[in-house]
Motif scaffolding. Structure first.
Motif, mmCIF file in Angstrom:
data_model
loop_
_atom_site.group_PDB
_atom_site.id
_atom_site.type_symbol
_atom_site.label_atom_id
_atom_site.label_comp_id
_atom_site.label_asym_id
_atom_site.label_seq_id
_atom_site.Cartn_x
_atom_site.Cartn_y
_atom_site.Cartn_z
ATOM 1 N N ARG A 203 0.820 -1.222 0.000
ATOM 2 C CA ARG A 203 0.000 0.000 0.000
ATOM 3 C C ARG A 203 0.847 1.263 0.000
ATOM 4 N N LEU A 367 -5.624 6.796 2.059
ATOM 5 C CA LEU A 367 -6.522 6.100 2.983
ATOM 6 C C LEU A 367 -6.220 4.608 3.020
ATOM 7 N N ALA A 368 -5.786 4.047 1.895
ATOM 8 C CA ALA A 368 -5.407 2.638 1.870
ATOM 9 C C ALA A 368 -4.198 2.376 2.753
ATOM 10 N N ARG A 370 -3.597 3.853 5.535
ATOM 11 C CA ARG A 370 -4.090 3.819 6.906
ATOM 12 C C ARG A 370 -4.763 2.491 7.209
ATOM 13 N N THR A 371 -5.546 1.971 6.261
ATOM 14 C CA THR A 371 -6.237 0.706 6.516
ATOM 15 C C THR A 371 -5.280 -0.469 6.560
ATOM 16 N N GLY A 372 -4.103 -0.302 5.923
ATOM 17 C CA GLY A 372 -3.126 -1.404 5.939
ATOM 18 C C GLY A 372 -2.070 -1.254 6.993
ATOM 19 N N SER A 374 -2.018 -1.829 10.169
ATOM 20 C CA SER A 374 -1.905 -2.816 11.239
ATOM 21 C C SER A 374 -1.316 -4.136 10.775
ATOM 22 N N ARG A 375 -1.061 -4.283 9.466
ATOM 23 C CA ARG A 375 -0.502 -5.515 8.966
ATOM 24 C C ARG A 375 0.893 -5.742 9.502
#
Length: 384
Positions: A203, A367-368, A370-372, A374-375
């Motif tokens: 990302r 935004l992607a 941010r969503t990734g 925690s990986r």
């Protein structure tokens, strides 16, 4: 403020940066002049986009060969050759016309930049002690060349056309030989440069690709193309000042962005600034050309220090260096594709639609990230 130091590592880093600063203006002025004066160079707008992309694309392909030459011959020989070739490239910008002759010049410059940039980075990090400070000072010295040359070149272009300035800049580039003479002459026997591989993007790499495409590609070419119609006669001067502001912002605001990241978090800041940049891109396409452009160059400067800390956090240990290289490659791919796309579409697609799409792409990519976030880093060490 740039502090001068007698330490060998500081001195060598500074001389390499000065050599690049003297060679770089002939390149950055093309980003200003080719879109505005394409007819004077005997090319179309689409061909101008291809020429502006060529130096980055050849860098991706030729980095390995440049690095191996650098490892064998060292800084003084490599940088001296690069400075001389860069001067010939600047002279070529003055006397050559048509896509293919200018393409040869752009490819030559791309390899020169790869060599000079590699030397500045290697010398800045040659001594672990104060490497970060030397790197920051090196970037400041390099930016001085474009900061001075862009407004001066734009002003000269208003009175003498877009060609004469490159004759002068060829002489300026040759002054870099005074700096390269002071560089170390030994080979880098312990340097074993690996070939740069294009890894499947994660990302953050996708954000780097989109950021390079929109800000280093679509925005820069559009500034020249749209500006010439919005402000006839004075557009080249205003655009030159804005591009100079871009480099001045990197000098002054890069450390500010780093401190803000330490205080508020690099990821949070990257997302917020990317969303703000998206809004500025939309305003740019809607006709708020000069004010939106000023906002974009400032936001870009603040974002520059944010990526490396994010890469280090997500890819600790041995995965760090390949991840940093992968991020740089994807940014170069985006920055190379941007002028190609802009050259093909700017004259055919409404600016609001083109830059609106760019704004959406940048916002989604941010935004992607941010969503990734925690990986776990270990799962992404080899691929996205």
């Amino acid at each position: 403020m740039i502090r001068l130091s007698p330490l060998p590592a500081d001195r060598h880093s500074r001389y390499a940066a000065v050599a690049l600063a003297l060679a770089l203006p002939a390149d950055v002025l093309l980003y200003l002049l080719l879109p505005m004066y394409a007819d004077d160079f005997g090319i179309s707008l689409a061909e101008a986009g291809g020429l502006l992309a060529a130096n980055r694309l050849v860098r991706i392909a030729g980095y390995g060969a440049v690095a191996r030459f650098y490892a064998r011959h060292g800084d003084r020989v490599t940088c001296s050759i690069a400075v001389v070739v860069a001067a010939f490239c600047a002279l070529g910008n003055s006397v050559l016309s048509g896509f293919w002759p200018l393409l040869v010049v752009r490819l030559g410059w791309g390899l020169c930049y790869a060599a000079l940039n590699l030397s500045t980075q290697a010398l800045a990090t040659a001594d672990v002690h104060n490497a970060a400070r030397r790197t920051g000072a090196s970037r400041a010295w390099i930016a001085l060349g474009p900061v001075i040359a862009l407004p001066a070149g734009a002003l000269m272009t208003l009175h003498h056309g877009p060609r004469l300035i490159f004759v002068i800049l060829a002489g300026v580039a040759l002054l870099g030989l005074l700096a390269t003479r002071a560089l170390p002459s030994g080979a880098h026997a312990t340097l074993h440069p690996a070939r740069r591989r294009i890894r499947w993007p994660d990302r953050l790499n996708l954000w780097s690709f989109v950021e390079g495409l929109t800000l280093d590609g679509l925005f820069i070419l559009g500034l020249g193309f749209l500006g010439k119609d919005l402000l006839p006669g004075q557009a080249v001067l205003v655009a030159g000042l804005l591009l100079a502001l871009r480099y001045l912002s990197e000098m002054l605001l890069g450390p500010v962005g780093g401190r803000l990241a330490d205080r508020h978090g690099a990821l949070r800041l990257l997302v917020a600034m990317s969303l703000a940049t998206s809004g500025a891109l939309l305003a740019f396409g809607a006709g708020w050309l000069w004010s939106a452009a000023a906002v974009i160059v400032v936001l870009r400067a603040l974002q520059l220090p944010l990526v490396a800390p994010l890469v280090l956090a997500r890819y600790p240990g041995p995965a760090r260096v390949p991840a940093l290289a992968s991020q740089a490659i994807w940014r170069d791919i985006g920055a190379g594709a941007g002028p190609l796309i802009a050259g093909l579409l700017l004259a055919r697609v409404p600016a609001l639609a083109l830059y609106g799409a760019a704004a959406v792409a940048l916002a989604v990519a941010a935004l992607a990230c941010r969503t990734g976030a925690s990986r776990p880093a270990a799962t992404g060490a080899g691929s996205g």
